[in-house]
Structure formats: structure tokens, C-alpha cells
Design an enzyme around this catalytic site. Structure first.
Site, mmCIF file in Angstrom:
data_model
loop_
_atom_site.group_PDB
_atom_site.id
_atom_site.type_symbol
_atom_site.label_atom_id
_atom_site.label_comp_id
_atom_site.label_asym_id
_atom_site.label_seq_id
_atom_site.Cartn_x
_atom_site.Cartn_y
_atom_site.Cartn_z
ATOM 1 N N ASP A 34 -10.531 43.518 104.471
ATOM 2 C CA ASP A 34 -9.765 44.705 104.865
ATOM 3 C C ASP A 34 -10.324 45.922 104.130
ATOM 4 O OD1 ASP A 34 -8.241 42.998 106.394
ATOM 5 O OD2 ASP A 34 -6.573 42.892 104.979
ATOM 6 N N HIS A 94 -11.450 36.852 104.988
ATOM 7 C CA HIS A 94 -10.422 36.006 105.600
ATOM 8 C C HIS A 94 -10.546 36.031 107.117
ATOM 9 C CE1 HIS A 94 -8.790 40.071 105.119
ATOM 10 N NE2 HIS A 94 -7.993 39.837 106.140
ATOM 11 N N ARG A 154 1.226 32.165 117.065
ATOM 12 C CA ARG A 154 1.420 32.592 115.681
ATOM 13 C C ARG A 154 1.472 34.113 115.638
ATOM 14 N NH1 ARG A 154 -2.308 34.089 111.670
ATOM 15 N NH2 ARG A 154 -1.309 33.974 109.629
ATOM 16 N N HIS A 161 -13.467 38.782 108.100
ATOM 17 C CA HIS A 161 -13.599 40.195 107.733
ATOM 18 C C HIS A 161 -12.925 40.420 106.381
ATOM 19 C CE1 HIS A 161 -9.526 39.910 109.316
ATOM 20 N NE2 HIS A 161 -9.238 40.991 108.591
HETATM 21 O O1 LIG Z 1 -3.130 36.983 110.995
HETATM 22 C C1 LIG Z 1 -3.474 36.915 109.835
HETATM 23 O O2 LIG Z 1 -3.025 36.084 109.057
HETATM 24 C C2 LIG Z 1 -4.518 37.875 109.293
HETATM 25 C C3 LIG Z 1 -4.402 39.269 109.825
HETATM 26 C C4 LIG Z 1 -5.467 40.159 109.263
HETATM 27 O O3 LIG Z 1 -6.313 39.741 108.540
HETATM 28 C C5 LIG Z 1 -5.492 41.601 109.593
HETATM 29 O O4 LIG Z 1 -4.662 42.074 110.395
HETATM 30 O O5 LIG Z 1 -6.378 42.299 109.038
HETATM 31 FE FE LIG Z 2 -7.386 41.326 107.537
#
Ligand SMILES: O=C(O)CCC(=O)C(=O)O
Ligand SMILES: [Fe+2]
Length: 355
Positions: A235, A290, A300, A233
């Protein structure tokens, strides 16, 4: 003024796209969470480890006098960078991670007390992008906008204060850092604050920026090649400032290269360009695609701070960047209109506003 919560209210999400799996209760990846292996969404498709510096995102020291030029280069080529010397103390980063861990290690039935409402924006639940995919993600999240007290009280009736204090402090520090970064980004685009002739950005940095804090947890997974932590996705924000725990998992997509892992660096924060900055920069900076993959032995955590424009403001390519031979690529629209389009169309939203 319209808030992010109000902008989401029109898009209720079905409960089965909000309630996470009780990860403690499963020994194997259920079929509902097995992602296809053969397409670009496969968790193991074409991943490059950043052993070669050409395949890792730039590291930028905020105190470096050439930081603006380095930010421009990073945002043009990668849409992301790792930021050091940002002034957010390692103690605070440890505290926020500790509190997030404390939350996600609660029993599932306890976390369910703070479940996000179908038309809500805050609380415990799956990622908002969940309904766009056939399979479920190996993920649970907790979203905070402003005070976290109401939901924190549902989780810990007597000892919620420490959680709230840490989250408040973290949001305050992130906001100050985001305002500094915004000025640096404008400088990198050769736009002074005075030249920012439309009010939304000035407005954003001075009062009504739309912000959210997203705690993400990716439990260890019996078969990480089958599961997806967070599906690909971009942001919606101007940019996102991300703290990740020391377990690998974040990957960004680079055209012609594939998925590149973003190695955790102690005390560095990852900055991702979001859609609003992509629009504002007339696509000079790209909003980075990403995703997060999961791990067999370690769980994680990541903590994302989304910094956006006020929902009631207008966004368009900056006038400084269009005119002299450069045509605007995107039409001007209200931020809340874009949020709505993203909620309905996800990755198609940008193409819908192309001129
Ligand atoms: O967990 C991650 O590294 C990415 C989190 C992410 O892309 C988000 O919360 O929009
Ligand atoms: Fe994100």
C-alpha cells in the site's frame, strides 16, 4: 492543497481496467481471469496456514502497556499485525460490512452508474493496480474519499443516506484510531511528536492527512486456484487499517517463508505498514507485500482505510533515525511525487528513490 484525487488525475486508466466482470453471469473462470500457475503470482503458490504461531502475524492489544514495543517488533519482522481493544464498536464493523454487502449485491448495471471515471479516484471499479497485470482480478471495489454522497445517490436515488451515514461514521472513527496509532508508531520508533522536526507528520495527524476508504468484494469463484482476488502489492499509505469479513483470503509475503494467511479474528483489525512509513522509518519497518485469494463457496469482503500524509508534504527518513552512523536509504520527496511514481511504476517505485 493537492488531494489524492488530484494526484491521480494525471494517470487516466483505460475503461477495460475499470469495469469489473459481471460475476453473476459467468459459470466458469474466463481465460481473461485465469492466472498462470507456474510463477510466484500463482494464486496457489506456497501458502502456509497460520496453524503455527511462528507463521502468523502478531496480535496486539492497544491497551497493553507494552504495545509500543510490540508494534515495533511486528513492523520490523512482519510489516503487519492484528489490533484488538481498538475501541471501534463491533456494531459499527457489522454496519459497514452490511452496507458494503448491500452495495455489491446490486445488479451490475446499477453499480455501473457509479463507475469510477478514467481519471477519477472514487466510485465503483477494479483495483487501481489492474493495468500492471496481464490478467484480470476476481474483484470489484468501491473507493470513497470524504463524502460518498454523490456516488451513493447514483446507486440508490432515494435511500442513499444510510450508506453515507455509516461510511462517514466509519471514516471518523478510523481517523481517530489512525491518529492514536500514529503516535504509538512514533513512540515505537523512539520519536516524540516534538522531535518530529518536519511538519508533515504533525500536519498529518492534526489536519490534512490523505485518507481513503476502499470497499473490496471478492465473489465466490468456480475455480479459486485459477483466479486472483487482489494481486500482490504494497500500500502507498503510511499504514492501512483493514477490516475483513470472516472468510479467509488475505495473505502476506514473508521472505524465506512464502505466503502466510491472515486468519480473520472477530473484531480485530489488521494493520499493514505502507510505503510512506517504510520510507519514514528508513526501511526499519517494512511495507508488507500482500494479496487476496478467493474462495469457491463464500464471497469475501474487506474494508481498507488508507492513512497517508498530505499530498503536498515532504516525506523522508526521520532525522532521528539517520545521522549516528545510519545513512538515509531514501531521498526526500513530495508525497504527491511518490504517489505519481507508484501510479507509473507500482512495485519499482521504492527502488527509484533509493539513494
Ligand atoms: O482484501 C484484503 O484483505 C486486502 C485489501 C487490500 O490489500 C487493499 O485494499 O489494498
Ligand atoms: Fe492493500
Amino acid at each position: 492543497m493537492t488531494t489524492l484525487s488530484e494526484a491521480y488525475r494525471d494517470h487516466p486508466i483505460h475503461l477495460h481496467h475499470i469495469i469489473p466482470l459481471d460475476f453473476d453471469s459467468v459459470q466458469a473462470v474466463p481465460d481473461s481471469h485465469v492466472w498462470p500457475q507456474s510463477d510466484k503470482y500463482s494464486p496457489s503458490s506456497g501458502v502456509l496456514l497460520p496453524s503455527d504461531e511462528h507463521f502468523s502475524i502478531p496480535i496486539i492489544d492497544l491497551m497493553d502497556p507494552t504495545a509500543a514495543a510490540r508494534v515495533r517488533h511486528a513492523c520490523e519482522t512482519w510489516g503487519a499485525f492484528q489490533l484488538t481493544s481498538h475501541g471501534v464498536s463491533s456494531c459499527l464493523l457489522e454496519d459497514v460490512e452490511h452496507e458494503a454487502r448491500r452495495l455489491f449485491s446490486l445488479p451490475a448495471r446499477q453499480k455501473m452508474k457509479a463507475l469510477r471515471l478514467p481519471s477519477g479516484a472514487t466510485g465503483y471499479g477494479l483495483a487501481r493496480i489492474s493495468p500492471f497485470f496481464n490478467k484480470f482480478m476476481w474483484h470489484e471495489g468501491f473507493t470513497i474519499m470524504g463524502s460518498s454522497a454523490d456516488h451513493a445517490r447514483e446507486l440508490w436515488p432515494y435511500e442513499y443516506k444510510r450508506f453515507c451515514d455509516v461510511m462517514d461514521n466509519y471514516q471518523t472513527k478510523m481517523k481517530a484510531l489512525a491518529e492514536r496509532l500514529l503516535l504509538l508508531i512514533l513512540e515505537s520508533l523512539d520519536i516524540s511528536k516534538e522531535e518530529m522536526n518536519y511538519s508533515s507528520l504533525v500536519h498529518a495527524s492534526e489536519k490534512g492527512a490523505c485518507t481513503a476508504l476502499q470497499l473490496n468484494n471478492y465473489p465466490s469463484c468456480p475455480n479459486p486456484n485459477q483466479a486472483m482476488g487482489l494481486a500482490p502489492h504494497t500500500d502507498t499509505s503510511l499504514f492501512t487499517i483493514l477490516h475483513q469479513s470472516d472468510t479467509m483470503g488475505l495473505q502476506i509475503f514473508q521472505d524465506g517463508v512464502g505466503w502466510v494467511s491472515v486468519c480473520p479474528i472477530a473484531n480485530a483489525l489488521v494493520v499493514n505498514v505502507g510505503d510512506l512509513l517504510h520510507i519514514l522509518s528508513n526501511a526499519r519497518f517494512h511495507s508488507v507485500l500482500h494479496r487476496a485469494v478467493v474462495n469457491q463457496t463464500q464471497h469475501r469482503l474487506s474494508i481498507a482505510y488508507f492513512y497517508g500524509l498530505p499530498a503536498d508534504s515532504q516525506v523522508s527518513p526521520a532525522s532521528k533515525l539517520v545521522g549516528s552512523g545510519q545513512l538515509p536509504i531514501y531521498r526526500s520527496l513530495m508525497v504527491k511525487e511518490y504517489i505519481k511514481m507508484k501510479a507509473e511504476h507500482l512495485d519499482k517505485a521504492l527502488s527509484l528513490i533509493r539513494i
